[in-house]
Design a protein around this motif. Sequence first.
Motif, mmCIF file in Angstrom:
data_model
loop_
_atom_site.group_PDB
_atom_site.id
_atom_site.type_symbol
_atom_site.label_atom_id
_atom_site.label_comp_id
_atom_site.label_asym_id
_atom_site.label_seq_id
_atom_site.Cartn_x
_atom_site.Cartn_y
_atom_site.Cartn_z
ATOM 1 N N CYS A 1 0.784 -1.070 -0.092
ATOM 2 C CA CYS A 1 0.091 0.045 0.014
ATOM 3 C C CYS A 1 0.835 1.065 -0.221
ATOM 4 O O CYS A 1 1.980 1.470 0.854
ATOM 5 C CB CYS A 1 -0.945 0.032 1.101
ATOM 6 S SG CYS A 1 -1.965 1.436 1.392
ATOM 7 N N HIS B 1 0.121 3.894 1.183
ATOM 8 C CA HIS B 1 0.026 4.845 2.124
ATOM 9 C C HIS B 1 1.238 4.588 3.494
ATOM 10 O O HIS B 1 1.929 5.238 3.542
ATOM 11 C CB HIS B 1 -1.495 4.583 3.067
ATOM 12 C CG HIS B 1 -1.723 5.425 4.147
ATOM 13 N ND1 HIS B 1 -2.265 4.707 5.253
ATOM 14 C CD2 HIS B 1 -1.464 6.879 4.549
ATOM 15 C CE1 HIS B 1 -2.412 6.023 6.259
ATOM 16 N NE2 HIS B 1 -1.917 7.012 5.715
ATOM 17 N N LEU B 2 1.126 3.392 3.909
ATOM 18 C CA LEU B 2 2.126 3.106 5.041
ATOM 19 C C LEU B 2 2.737 1.801 4.744
ATOM 20 O O LEU B 2 3.335 1.388 5.600
ATOM 21 C CB LEU B 2 1.654 3.391 6.562
ATOM 22 C CG LEU B 2 1.312 4.786 6.784
ATOM 23 C CD1 LEU B 2 0.295 4.400 8.222
ATOM 24 C CD2 LEU B 2 2.329 5.627 6.889
ATOM 25 N N GLY B 3 2.456 1.204 3.552
ATOM 26 C CA GLY B 3 3.108 -0.067 3.239
ATOM 27 C C GLY B 3 2.657 -1.538 3.652
ATOM 28 O O GLY B 3 3.273 -2.347 3.552
ATOM 29 N N CYS B 4 1.194 -1.275 4.066
ATOM 30 C CA CYS B 4 0.706 -2.916 4.545
ATOM 31 C C CYS B 4 0.474 -3.761 3.133
ATOM 32 O O CYS B 4 0.550 -2.825 1.909
ATOM 33 C CB CYS B 4 -0.715 -2.546 5.114
ATOM 34 S SG CYS B 4 -0.797 -1.642 6.789
ATOM 35 N N CYS C 1 -6.654 -2.636 1.436
ATOM 36 C CA CYS C 1 -5.641 -2.465 2.488
ATOM 37 C C CYS C 1 -6.241 -2.348 3.746
ATOM 38 O O CYS C 1 -7.029 -1.915 3.970
ATOM 39 C CB CYS C 1 -4.761 -1.018 2.298
ATOM 40 S SG CYS C 1 -3.489 -1.202 3.585
ATOM 41 N N CYS D 1 -5.226 -2.017 6.735
ATOM 42 C CA CYS D 1 -4.575 -1.245 7.611
ATOM 43 C C CYS D 1 -5.772 0.176 7.861
ATOM 44 O O CYS D 1 -6.004 0.356 8.999
ATOM 45 C CB CYS D 1 -3.222 -0.582 7.458
ATOM 46 S SG CYS D 1 -2.263 -1.869 7.756
ATOM 47 N N HIS D 2 -5.938 0.794 6.758
ATOM 48 C CA HIS D 2 -6.616 1.890 6.897
ATOM 49 C C HIS D 2 -7.822 2.136 5.745
ATOM 50 O O HIS D 2 -8.234 3.249 5.598
ATOM 51 C CB HIS D 2 -5.888 3.251 6.743
ATOM 52 C CG HIS D 2 -4.764 3.016 7.764
ATOM 53 N ND1 HIS D 2 -3.320 2.930 7.504
ATOM 54 C CD2 HIS D 2 -4.466 3.353 9.153
ATOM 55 C CE1 HIS D 2 -2.800 2.551 8.598
ATOM 56 N NE2 HIS D 2 -3.205 3.291 9.319
ATOM 57 N N GLY D 3 -7.816 0.899 5.180
ATOM 58 C CA GLY D 3 -9.035 1.167 3.857
ATOM 59 C C GLY D 3 -8.844 1.651 2.733
ATOM 60 O O GLY D 3 -9.983 1.778 1.966
ATOM 61 N N SER D 4 -7.596 1.560 2.359
ATOM 62 C CA SER D 4 -7.394 2.073 0.779
ATOM 63 C C SER D 4 -7.718 0.925 0.003
ATOM 64 O O SER D 4 -7.792 -0.259 0.245
ATOM 65 C CB SER D 4 -6.148 2.472 0.538
ATOM 66 O OG SER D 4 -5.636 3.760 1.278
ATOM 67 N N PRO E 1 -6.623 6.579 2.408
ATOM 68 C CA PRO E 1 -5.659 7.559 2.515
ATOM 69 C C PRO E 1 -4.566 7.266 1.448
ATOM 70 O O PRO E 1 -3.423 8.172 1.392
ATOM 71 C CB PRO E 1 -5.060 7.413 3.973
ATOM 72 C CG PRO E 1 -5.626 5.954 4.434
ATOM 73 C CD PRO E 1 -7.023 5.626 3.351
#
Length: 178
Positions: A118, A120-123, A134, A136-139, A151
Amino acid sequence: MSDEDSKDPKESGRRHFLETVTGVVAGAGVCGAAWPFISSMNPTTDVLAKSTSEVELGDIAVGETKTVDWQGKPVFILHRTPEQISEVRNDQSAQTKDPEQDEKRVQKPQWLVVVGLCTHLGCVPLRKDKGWLCPCHGSFYDDSGRVLRGPAPKNLILPPYEFLSDNKILIGKVEEQS
Ligand code: FES
């Protein structure tokens, strides 16, 4: 032997042991720090081989995804159906966040190859109907790896790759040895 050592032979032995261990650990630290530097100066065949991944595509059924490792990162390879291709090519919502035409993101319409991290932060996103989510935060990314919501600021990254044959790709670039 110092006066201190002669007073307590046990204490002397313990100090000697600690000095030896400290020396060994310090030496190992220096070697550890030097290895990447030396290695980058003179890439071996092994190092070069690890920078590329050869992938057979023949066992990926139409509509299925395969995840392979490339330089320690997951790479998603999606064998797209004609419906998936026409959907990502007609979806105007994919032009909102990080606008990019599907045609520019693939070498052959039926094969999508993207780094599975991802932006955003790499998940690592999970395969869902019509794309990847994703956790982690729903992207959410579509079947072209373009971010539709959430995000994440960018589309999934495209790794360098080339077709070696109709059913085989090489991910990564083989660097020239000088
Ligand atoms: S890491 Fe994927 S949405 Fe935050």
